[in-house]
Write a protein that holds these residues in place. Structure first.
Motif, PDB file in Angstrom:
ATOM      1  N   VAL A  17       0.832  -1.206   0.000  1.00  0.00           N
ATOM      2  CA  VAL A  17       0.000   0.000   0.000  1.00  0.00           C
ATOM      3  C   VAL A  17       0.864   1.254   0.000  1.00  0.00           C
ATOM      4  CG1 VAL A  17      -1.822   1.270   1.198  1.00  0.00           C
ATOM      5  CG2 VAL A  17      -1.825  -1.237   1.204  1.00  0.00           C
ATOM      6  N   CYS A  18       1.834   1.336   0.924  1.00  0.00           N
ATOM      7  CA  CYS A  18       2.653   2.556   1.050  1.00  0.00           C
ATOM      8  C   CYS A  18       4.122   2.327   0.727  1.00  0.00           C
ATOM      9  CB  CYS A  18       2.518   3.129   2.449  1.00  0.00           C
ATOM     10  SG  CYS A  18       3.307   2.130   3.749  1.00  0.00           S
ATOM     11  N   ASP A 159      -4.093  -8.945  -4.010  1.00  0.00           N
ATOM     12  CA  ASP A 159      -2.738  -8.584  -3.615  1.00  0.00           C
ATOM     13  C   ASP A 159      -2.307  -7.226  -4.162  1.00  0.00           C
ATOM     14  OD1 ASP A 159      -2.063 -10.789  -2.034  1.00  0.00           O
ATOM     15  OD2 ASP A 159      -1.524 -11.995  -3.770  1.00  0.00           O
ATOM     16  N   ASP A 160      -3.026  -6.692  -5.132  1.00  0.00           N
ATOM     17  CA  ASP A 160      -2.669  -5.409  -5.743  1.00  0.00           C
ATOM     18  C   ASP A 160      -3.931  -4.554  -5.820  1.00  0.00           C
ATOM     19  OD1 ASP A 160      -1.870  -3.261  -7.308  1.00  0.00           O
ATOM     20  OD2 ASP A 160      -0.606  -4.483  -8.623  1.00  0.00           O
ATOM     21  N   ILE A 161      -4.150  -3.748  -4.796  1.00  0.00           N
ATOM     22  CA  ILE A 161      -5.384  -2.973  -4.741  1.00  0.00           C
ATOM     23  C   ILE A 161      -5.403  -1.861  -5.789  1.00  0.00           C
ATOM     24  CG2 ILE A 161      -5.827  -3.514  -2.334  1.00  0.00           C
ATOM     25  CD1 ILE A 161      -4.672  -0.895  -1.510  1.00  0.00           C
ATOM     26  N   TYR A 162      -4.234  -1.349  -6.127  1.00  0.00           N
ATOM     27  CA  TYR A 162      -4.189  -0.283  -7.138  1.00  0.00           C
ATOM     28  C   TYR A 162      -4.568  -0.822  -8.512  1.00  0.00           C
ATOM     29  CZ  TYR A 162      -1.747   2.260  -3.474  1.00  0.00           C
ATOM     30  OH  TYR A 162      -1.431   2.866  -2.282  1.00  0.00           O
ATOM     31  N   LYS A 163      -4.104  -1.998  -8.820  1.00  0.00           N
ATOM     32  CA  LYS A 163      -4.439  -2.607 -10.106  1.00  0.00           C
ATOM     33  C   LYS A 163      -5.945  -2.829 -10.210  1.00  0.00           C
ATOM     34  CE  LYS A 163      -3.318  -6.587 -13.044  1.00  0.00           C
ATOM     35  NZ  LYS A 163      -2.502  -7.832 -13.147  1.00  0.00           N
ATOM     36  N   LEU A 164      -6.577  -3.247  -9.120  1.00  0.00           N
ATOM     37  CA  LEU A 164      -8.009  -3.491  -9.132  1.00  0.00           C
ATOM     38  C   LEU A 164      -8.783  -2.183  -9.333  1.00  0.00           C
ATOM     39  CD1 LEU A 164     -10.428  -5.365  -8.829  1.00  0.00           C
ATOM     40  CD2 LEU A 164     -10.263  -5.065  -6.342  1.00  0.00           C
ATOM     41  N   ILE A 165      -8.387  -1.132  -8.617  1.00  0.00           N
ATOM     42  CA  ILE A 165      -9.071   0.154  -8.765  1.00  0.00           C
ATOM     43  C   ILE A 165      -8.902   0.694 -10.180  1.00  0.00           C
ATOM     44  CG2 ILE A 165      -9.071   2.563  -8.026  1.00  0.00           C
ATOM     45  CD1 ILE A 165      -8.390   1.573  -5.209  1.00  0.00           C
ATOM     46  N   ARG A 206      -6.232 -10.418   1.855  1.00  0.00           N
ATOM     47  CA  ARG A 206      -4.803 -10.272   1.585  1.00  0.00           C
ATOM     48  C   ARG A 206      -4.247  -8.952   2.132  1.00  0.00           C
ATOM     49  NH1 ARG A 206      -3.401 -14.456   1.766  1.00  0.00           N
ATOM     50  NH2 ARG A 206      -1.421 -13.889   0.778  1.00  0.00           N
ATOM     51  N   ILE A 207      -5.019  -7.881   1.985  1.00  0.00           N
ATOM     52  CA  ILE A 207      -4.610  -6.555   2.449  1.00  0.00           C
ATOM     53  C   ILE A 207      -5.821  -5.884   3.080  1.00  0.00           C
ATOM     54  CG2 ILE A 207      -3.645  -4.306   1.833  1.00  0.00           C
ATOM     55  CD1 ILE A 207      -2.557  -5.621  -0.737  1.00  0.00           C
ATOM     56  N   LEU A 214      -7.987   4.440   2.680  1.00  0.00           N
ATOM     57  CA  LEU A 214      -8.930   4.343   1.567  1.00  0.00           C
ATOM     58  C   LEU A 214      -9.141   5.709   0.927  1.00  0.00           C
ATOM     59  CD1 LEU A 214     -10.999   2.820  -0.168  1.00  0.00           C
ATOM     60  CD2 LEU A 214     -12.675   3.178   1.674  1.00  0.00           C
ATOM     61  N   HIS A 215      -9.312   6.730   1.743  1.00  0.00           N
ATOM     62  CA  HIS A 215      -9.499   8.084   1.214  1.00  0.00           C
ATOM     63  C   HIS A 215      -8.239   8.574   0.492  1.00  0.00           C
ATOM     64  CE1 HIS A 215     -13.442   9.470   2.891  1.00  0.00           C
ATOM     65  NE2 HIS A 215     -13.260   8.381   3.624  1.00  0.00           N
ATOM     66  N   ASN A 216      -7.090   8.267   1.058  1.00  0.00           N
ATOM     67  CA  ASN A 216      -5.837   8.695   0.420  1.00  0.00           C
ATOM     68  C   ASN A 216      -5.612   7.982  -0.915  1.00  0.00           C
ATOM     69  OD1 ASN A 216      -5.148  10.504   2.460  1.00  0.00           O
ATOM     70  ND2 ASN A 216      -4.058   8.948   3.645  1.00  0.00           N
ATOM     71  N   ILE A 217      -6.026   6.728  -0.983  1.00  0.00           N
ATOM     72  CA  ILE A 217      -5.849   5.969  -2.222  1.00  0.00           C
ATOM     73  C   ILE A 217      -6.670   6.567  -3.349  1.00  0.00           C
ATOM     74  CG2 ILE A 217      -6.400   3.765  -3.340  1.00  0.00           C
ATOM     75  CD1 ILE A 217      -5.475   2.377  -0.769  1.00  0.00           C
TER      76      ILE A 217
END
Length: 299
Positions: A17-18, A159-165, A206-207, A214-217
């Motif tokens: 995440v960070c 495992d990759d929240i950015y990829k999903l978003i 997983r994460i 969540l808001h920062n993402i």
């Protein structure tokens, strides 16, 4: 729950995440918890809580095809209790401007009960996607762009929240709405994981991130915040439809989700644990966990 024996000497821990990384994690940031399904009741899973962003990371890699082949939550029924919580979720969408004529994609739809619910409520164009459920395994990209995408209880499963978003935003039209709801890691004390078995939900989660994360993402993307929530969409005033009741029921069943899907086991739990009736009726006023959510509009 016992402390993790994970050896970081040759495997540094890096937060997806960070990007915080360490080969010498603090003992208070490590823990081990057992799974909460029949298959994993006796399996220990090491967890690490990132000291920078407070995300909880499931350290042990998994084969997604394998762990979801007998996933008990894919046996959920669209019963009166599920309808209560899904009505609450749908109300959030409607208040943000979603119309019954909108094209809607439910990402991580499981066995499709929310797709079915929306259709029952008169929504005219709803499809689901879940790569681990045969009926929904094909991504309906031919129907894109969508007016609305629901990504509920899904972010924590990858495992990759950015990829999903980013996948969600690619499939969403300009001006469309994206709902993201997930579990909350912030209150979890790694030295006492027993009260949080349901939200930790190993090895499937997983994460797990915090509300502020969540808001920062979502701020990383070209979107506008429309609405946000802290309470779980499970929390309703309808009897049996609140997070605390689900939490207490699962504890009474030995944290076995397979048993929670079985009417005989749940009936026995009620007969043996009268306090379940209290939480079934009044659990809304005694929440045991939050499930933060945001609704954003793609600019």
């Amino acid at each position: 729950m016992k402390k993790s024996g994970f050896d970081c000497n040759n495997h540094p821990l890096t937060c997806p995440v960070c990007n915080f990384s360490t080969t010498d994690p603090r003992p208070q940031d490590l823990g081990t918890v057992k799974g909460n399904t029949e298959r994993y009741l006796h399996t220990d899973f090491p967890l690490w809580k990132c000291p920078k962003c407070l995300s909880i990371i499931s350290i042990q890699p998994v084969d997604f095809e394998d762990i979801y082949k007998d996933y008990p939550l894919n046996k959920r029924q669209l019963d009166v209790f599920a309808k209560g919580t899904l009505k609450n979720l749908t109300g959030r969408l409607l208040r943000s401007g979603v119309k019954k004529t909108d094209t809607i994609l439910d990402v991580g739809c499981g066995n499709g009960i929310y797709v079915d619910y929306l259709k029952q409520q008169g929504f005219q164009s709803v499809v689901g996607y879940d790569p681990y459920v045969e009926a929904f395994a094909e991504l309906p990209s031919d129907k894109a762009p969508f007016d609305v995408i629901v990504n509920n209880d899904t972010l924590e499963h990858c495992d990759d929240i950015y990829k999903l978003i980013e996948l969600n935003l690619e499939l969403l039209r300009s001006g469309g709405l994206l709902y993201i709801g997930t579990a909350d890691s912030e209150p979890v004390n790694m030295e006492n994981l027993e009260p949080h078995v349901m939200r930790l939900h190993q090895p499937y989660h997983r994460i797990i991130i915090t509300e502020s994360t969540l808001h920062n993402i979502v701020k990383r993307y070209d979107v506008t915040l429309v609405a946000h929530y802290r309470r779980s969409y499970h929390d309703t005033l309808r009897p049996f439809s609140n997070y605390r009741f689900l939490d207490e029921l699962n504890k009474a069943l030995g944290h076995n989700l397979d048993h929670a899907m079985n009417e005989q086991h749940t009936t026995r739990a009620f007969l043996r644990n009268p306090k379940l009736w209290f939480f079934a009726l009044f659990g809304y006023w005694f929440p045991s966990a939050a499930e933060p959510a945001v609704i954003v509009r793609k600019n």
